[in-house]
Design a protein around this motif. Structure first.
Motif, PDB file in Angstrom:
ATOM      1  N   SER A 155       0.618  -1.047   0.273  1.00 30.83           N
ATOM      2  CA  SER A 155      -0.246   0.070  -0.008  1.00 30.83           C
ATOM      3  C   SER A 155       0.865   1.274  -0.398  1.00 30.83           C
ATOM      4  O   SER A 155       0.464   1.991  -0.671  1.00 30.83           O
ATOM      5  CB  SER A 155      -1.106   0.186   1.319  1.00 30.83           C
ATOM      6  N   TRP A 156       2.029   1.558   0.756  1.00 30.00           N
ATOM      7  CA  TRP A 156       2.849   2.628   0.635  1.00 30.00           C
ATOM      8  C   TRP A 156       3.684   2.481  -0.709  1.00 30.00           C
ATOM      9  O   TRP A 156       3.727   3.741  -1.008  1.00 30.00           O
ATOM     10  CB  TRP A 156       3.662   2.038   2.042  1.00 30.00           C
ATOM     11  N   TRP A 321       8.552  11.132  -2.129  1.00 27.72           N
ATOM     12  CA  TRP A 321       7.915  10.017  -3.030  1.00 27.72           C
ATOM     13  C   TRP A 321       9.514   9.034  -3.531  1.00 27.72           C
ATOM     14  O   TRP A 321       8.509   7.863  -2.615  1.00 27.72           O
ATOM     15  CB  TRP A 321       6.426  10.142  -3.729  1.00 27.72           C
ATOM     16  N   ILE A 322      10.547   9.393  -3.717  1.00 30.85           N
ATOM     17  CA  ILE A 322      10.900   8.204  -4.434  1.00 30.85           C
ATOM     18  C   ILE A 322      11.980   7.564  -3.174  1.00 30.85           C
ATOM     19  O   ILE A 322      12.162   6.559  -2.737  1.00 30.85           O
ATOM     20  CB  ILE A 322      12.207   9.184  -5.396  1.00 30.85           C
ATOM     21  N   GLY A 323      12.305   8.490  -2.212  1.00 32.14           N
ATOM     22  CA  GLY A 323      12.918   7.613  -1.089  1.00 32.14           C
ATOM     23  C   GLY A 323      11.615   7.181  -0.383  1.00 32.14           C
ATOM     24  O   GLY A 323      12.143   6.111   0.300  1.00 32.14           O
ATOM     25  N   LEU A 324      10.120   7.570  -0.408  1.00 36.84           N
ATOM     26  CA  LEU A 324       9.152   6.606   0.581  1.00 36.84           C
ATOM     27  C   LEU A 324       9.394   5.359  -0.331  1.00 36.84           C
ATOM     28  O   LEU A 324       9.258   4.359   0.976  1.00 36.84           O
ATOM     29  CB  LEU A 324       8.038   7.277   0.580  1.00 36.84           C
ATOM     30  N   MET A 325       8.718   5.265  -1.643  1.00 35.19           N
ATOM     31  CA  MET A 325       8.856   4.029  -1.447  1.00 35.19           C
ATOM     32  C   MET A 325      10.534   3.141  -2.001  1.00 35.19           C
ATOM     33  O   MET A 325      10.039   2.049  -1.775  1.00 35.19           O
ATOM     34  CB  MET A 325       8.977   4.229  -3.478  1.00 35.19           C
ATOM     35  N   PHE A 326      11.475   3.749  -2.292  1.00 34.06           N
ATOM     36  CA  PHE A 326      12.412   3.476  -1.710  1.00 34.06           C
ATOM     37  C   PHE A 326      13.167   2.569  -0.205  1.00 34.06           C
ATOM     38  O   PHE A 326      13.071   1.343  -0.226  1.00 34.06           O
ATOM     39  CB  PHE A 326      13.922   4.003  -2.302  1.00 34.06           C
ATOM     40  N   GLY A 327      12.934   3.248   0.264  1.00 31.68           N
ATOM     41  CA  GLY A 327      12.363   2.560   1.512  1.00 31.68           C
ATOM     42  C   GLY A 327      11.738   1.775   1.871  1.00 31.68           C
ATOM     43  O   GLY A 327      11.930   0.429   3.277  1.00 31.68           O
ATOM     44  N   SER A 381      18.087  14.156   0.774  1.00 35.39           N
ATOM     45  CA  SER A 381      17.049  13.685   1.329  1.00 35.39           C
ATOM     46  C   SER A 381      16.176  12.465   0.517  1.00 35.39           C
ATOM     47  O   SER A 381      15.357  11.846   1.713  1.00 35.39           O
ATOM     48  CB  SER A 381      16.407  15.323  -0.040  1.00 35.39           C
ATOM     49  N   VAL A 382      16.634  11.831  -0.201  1.00 37.94           N
ATOM     50  CA  VAL A 382      16.003  10.758  -0.710  1.00 37.94           C
ATOM     51  C   VAL A 382      16.120   9.805  -0.040  1.00 37.94           C
ATOM     52  O   VAL A 382      15.776   9.114   0.608  1.00 37.94           O
ATOM     53  CB  VAL A 382      16.743  10.156  -2.437  1.00 37.94           C
ATOM     54  N   LEU A 383      17.659   9.930   0.824  1.00 36.24           N
ATOM     55  CA  LEU A 383      17.992   8.573   1.446  1.00 36.24           C
ATOM     56  C   LEU A 383      17.353   9.258   3.243  1.00 36.24           C
ATOM     57  O   LEU A 383      16.888   8.079   3.773  1.00 36.24           O
ATOM     58  CB  LEU A 383      19.568   9.532   1.695  1.00 36.24           C
ATOM     59  N   VAL A 387      15.351   6.235   5.119  1.00 39.47           N
ATOM     60  CA  VAL A 387      15.568   5.603   6.159  1.00 39.47           C
ATOM     61  C   VAL A 387      14.313   6.435   7.057  1.00 39.47           C
ATOM     62  O   VAL A 387      14.443   5.245   8.118  1.00 39.47           O
ATOM     63  CB  VAL A 387      16.785   6.485   6.436  1.00 39.47           C
ATOM     64  N   GLN A 388      13.488   7.396   6.870  1.00 39.67           N
ATOM     65  CA  GLN A 388      12.626   7.540   8.162  1.00 39.67           C
ATOM     66  C   GLN A 388      11.453   6.465   7.560  1.00 39.67           C
ATOM     67  O   GLN A 388      10.821   5.696   8.873  1.00 39.67           O
ATOM     68  CB  GLN A 388      11.560   8.441   8.203  1.00 39.67           C
ATOM     69  N   GLN A 389      11.441   5.698   6.269  1.00 42.10           N
ATOM     70  CA  GLN A 389      10.529   4.511   6.106  1.00 42.10           C
ATOM     71  C   GLN A 389      10.587   3.258   7.116  1.00 42.10           C
ATOM     72  O   GLN A 389       9.984   2.679   7.513  1.00 42.10           O
ATOM     73  CB  GLN A 389      10.528   4.194   4.890  1.00 42.10           C
ATOM     74  N   PHE A 390      12.146   3.201   6.763  1.00 40.70           N
ATOM     75  CA  PHE A 390      12.567   1.891   8.252  1.00 40.70           C
ATOM     76  C   PHE A 390      12.030   2.173   9.026  1.00 40.70           C
ATOM     77  O   PHE A 390      11.712   1.156   9.983  1.00 40.70           O
ATOM     78  CB  PHE A 390      14.325   1.783   7.585  1.00 40.70           C
ATOM     79  N   LYS A 391      11.629   3.186   9.635  1.00 38.92           N
ATOM     80  CA  LYS A 391      11.200   3.479  11.729  1.00 38.92           C
ATOM     81  C   LYS A 391      10.278   3.132  11.038  1.00 38.92           C
ATOM     82  O   LYS A 391       9.119   2.669  12.417  1.00 38.92           O
ATOM     83  CB  LYS A 391      11.605   4.549  12.296  1.00 38.92           C
TER      84      LYS A 391
END
Length: 477
Positions: A155-156, A321-327, A381-383, A387-391
């Motif tokens: 979903s994310w 959004w790219i960082g969120l998808m990658f995470g 920003s992307v990284l 990493v925030q998404q890892f949390k």
């Protein structure tokens, strides 16, 4: 990736999977139409920044009261069903405001009328978000632990894809498509969502959810003892068997009594009893250390980031959004079987290092080594978002696993509200500290000190990792 999606389709059903992806894609794609809204407020209505911010803030109030939608959908079924009917209502609230704004130009050109319709639209979007989260929690709990967290990951990633598409196409549409047509074009997604609801099964609930609540309380009590008590856990086959045997008798007796009295009660009385039962279950749930402690940690982890970045450090929205998808993809592919304490420690240490990039920007060391500010900001920003998404992914998975049966909408929405409140506190504390240090768009003298304080605060939650169950992972608690 394709094989993983096929497994989810076989496990949860194609129609349910399609509905989840569609709703979350629509949530991300809202950036497409909200770009036009921002332009409408600033350039068409010519509102000052304060008035524009007021309209936007009022419009997003429905997102702050998500637990209300959750407890209503949990406690007041419509024709014996408590998910799809509310999802249909939410979709209608999401659909018609855009149709009216696109069809009646006078409405979109009036500040107050525009605010009212945006308020209605956000009510529908927030309600749909609560309902689909509850459906995901229910579906994930009924399946094997192998698929725990997979629905949240899918979903994310879908929402991130929607955000990327909305951010990329929003600016193009604003320059090439008339404003009213942008509103009508976006209304296509809620229309498809409305028809998709007809293909998803919503099982009729029984007259009483009391057995599920009682079973949940007993099972979580055993988990509390096993995970959080310093003493050895009870031996299987002795205490657990006796407890389940005794509780089953009590459950059957209580259920039969409840069903007999429920038949004689009026509909408002049944609703009152349902609210009372949900409130009691919610209260008992938060008394459990296995629920309260992780939620307390995630609230603390949200408040540690002080948001001291100046406006010149901002990046294009699509990078987030790219960082969120990658995470999300990285977590689901490699980290969901790793212990949560290890993941959270890695995330905070990495965020500390990424925060130091701001010090490099302020000191201009990157320029002296031939690295432009733009590259530094985009990379950081992307990284950082990844990493925030890892949390955040463990938070979502824990929330889904710990939701008691029958109040998924209420408790999951409450979890998300705790997370949002932590973020709001983060912004408030950051703004206060920035003001105290005299950091503004025209004064950067104390910015290095502010970033140093942020680095220290990022490490503070590591002192409270004991709140997270020691052996908890992304697929088991």
């Amino acid at each position: 990736m394709i094989g993983w999606i096929k497994q989810l389709r076989i496990t949860f059903g194609a129609s349910f999977l399609w509905l989840v992806c569609l709703i979350y894609f629509t949530q991300g794609f809202r950036s497409f139409v909200w770009t036009a809204i921002s332009y409408q407020l600033k350039y068409r209505l010519k509102l000052p920044s304060s008035a524009s911010q007021f309209v936007t803030s009022i419009s997003f109030v429905p997102w702050s009261i998500k637990p209300i939608y959750g407890i209503i959908s949990d406690c007041i079924p419509i024709r014996g069903r408590k998910r799809i009917p509310y999802l249909v209502i939410a979709t209608l609230f999401s659909l018609f405001p855009w149709v009216i704004l696109g069809s009646v130009e006078s409405v979109s050109n009036s500040k107050h009328q525009l605010m009212i319709f945006l308020l209605l639209q956000n009510t529908g979007s927030a309600m749909a978000d609560v309902v689909i989260d509850a459906m995901i929690a229910e579906a994930a709990r009924h399946e094997k632990a192998t698929f725990s967290g997979d629905l949240q990951s899918l979903s994310w990633m879908t929402m991130a894809l929607g955000g990327i598409c909305g951010s990329l196409f929003g600016g193009y549409a604003l320059n090439n498509i008339q404003m009213n047509n942008i509103f009508l074009l976006f209304s296509v997604l809620p229309t498809i969502q409305l028809f998709s609801c007809a293909f998803v099964a919503d099982s009729s609930i029984s007259s009483s959810q009391l057995p599920e609540f009682s079973t949940y309380n007993n099972s979580i009590g055993i988990l509390d003892e096993a995970r959080l008590s310093p003493q050895s856990p009870p031996k299987p086959g002795t205490l657990m068997r006796k407890r389940s045997h005794k509780s089953s008798k009590k459950i059957s007796i209580n259920t039969s009594k409840y069903q007999e009295t429920e038949k004689d009660e009026s509909l408002p009385s049944q609703w009152f009893q349902s609210f009372k039962k949900a409130g009691y279950t919610l209260f008992k749930a938060f008394q459990r250390p296995i629920i309260l402690r992780p939620m307390a940690w995630f609230f603390l982890a949200q408040t540690e980031v002080l948001n001291l970045e100046a406006s010149f450090l901002g990046t294009a929205y699509v990078n987030g959004w790219i960082g969120l998808m990658f995470g999300t993809f990285t977590y689901n592919r490699f980290l969901k079987k790793v212990k949560l304490r290890t993941i959270l420690m890695f995330a905070h240490v990495t965020l500390t290092q990424l925060t130091l990039l701001d010090l490099i920007l302020v000191s201009r060391l990157n320029v002296s080594h031939g690295i432009s500010d733009k590259v530094m900001v985009l990379f950081g920003s992307v990284l950082s978002d990844a990493v925030q998404q890892f949390k955040f992914m463990p938070f979502l998975i824990l929330s889904g696993q710990l939701c008691p049966p029958g109040i998924e909408g209420t408790l999951f929405a409450l979890y998300m509200s705790i997370n949002n409140f932590g973020s709001a506190m983060s912004s408030f504390v950051g703004d206060t500290l920035a003001s105290f240090l005299n950091i503004s768009s025209g004064s950067f003298d104390n910015l290095s000190l502010g970033i140093a304080i942020q680095v220290v605060c990022t490490l503070v939650p590591l002192m409270f990792l004991f709140l997270i169950p020691k052996d908890a992972t992304g697929i088991s608690i």
